[in-house]
Design a protein around this motif. Sequence first.
Motif, PDB file in Angstrom:
ATOM      1  N   GLN A  84       0.807  -1.210   0.000  1.00 25.00           N
ATOM      2  CA  GLN A  84       0.000   0.000   0.000  1.00 25.00           C
ATOM      3  C   GLN A  84       0.848   1.272   0.000  1.00 25.00           C
ATOM      4  N   SER A  86       2.697   4.554  -1.004  1.00 28.54           N
ATOM      5  CA  SER A  86       2.383   5.546  -2.037  1.00 28.54           C
ATOM      6  C   SER A  86       3.613   5.802  -2.901  1.00 28.54           C
ATOM      7  N   ASN A  87       3.366   6.440  -4.033  1.00 27.33           N
ATOM      8  CA  ASN A  87       4.465   6.770  -4.932  1.00 27.33           C
ATOM      9  C   ASN A  87       5.441   7.745  -4.285  1.00 27.33           C
ATOM     10  N   ASP A  88       4.941   8.634  -3.413  1.00 30.52           N
ATOM     11  CA  ASP A  88       5.832   9.569  -2.721  1.00 30.52           C
ATOM     12  C   ASP A  88       6.780   8.832  -1.780  1.00 30.52           C
ATOM     13  N   GLU A  89       6.278   7.808  -1.085  1.00 32.70           N
ATOM     14  CA  GLU A  89       7.141   7.019  -0.201  1.00 32.70           C
ATOM     15  C   GLU A  89       8.203   6.265  -1.006  1.00 32.70           C
ATOM     16  N   ASP A 127       5.402   2.416 -12.547  1.00 31.39           N
ATOM     17  CA  ASP A 127       5.559   3.455 -11.516  1.00 31.39           C
ATOM     18  C   ASP A 127       7.009   3.553 -11.055  1.00 31.39           C
TER      19      ASP A 127
END
Length: 149
Positions: A84, A86-89, A127
């Motif tokens: 789960q 996120s792309n920022d993480e 991604d």
Amino acid sequence: MNFKRNNASNDEPEINLIPMIDVLLVIIIFLMLTTTYSRFADLNINLPTAENNPSQSILEPKELEVIITADGEIKIGDSLLSAQASNDEILNLLETQKNNLNKNKADENLLLIISADAKTPHQRVIDIMQLSQKIGIEKISFSIEELRK
């Protein structure tokens, strides 16, 4: 006739352990030689297959490996992110690992190796590729299993 009974009850039975030790040593040596060690011992993934045409390069690049499981878990370097994340993480972790590997900012010889399970969602791999492009990693490679003919 003189029949003498041979009284063998005085002899104690012996078990010779030397042949048993020899057999055990041979078994241990056989197991040591036939054991294979896997690079992906941390996560259970099945790599996609393709024919391998190795390329030769003059400079050995620094490698940053990203492992993606079929469940979507991501391992970058020594850090593990959940499915789960996120792309920022992921971007922050990629950038941190890149900076740890690449002390010299001018060094462009950094290679991102993506080891994704064959059942990993395609979007997750895309991604990772886009996020690595954002932080300036241009060289990307994929881990595969070589087809045996």
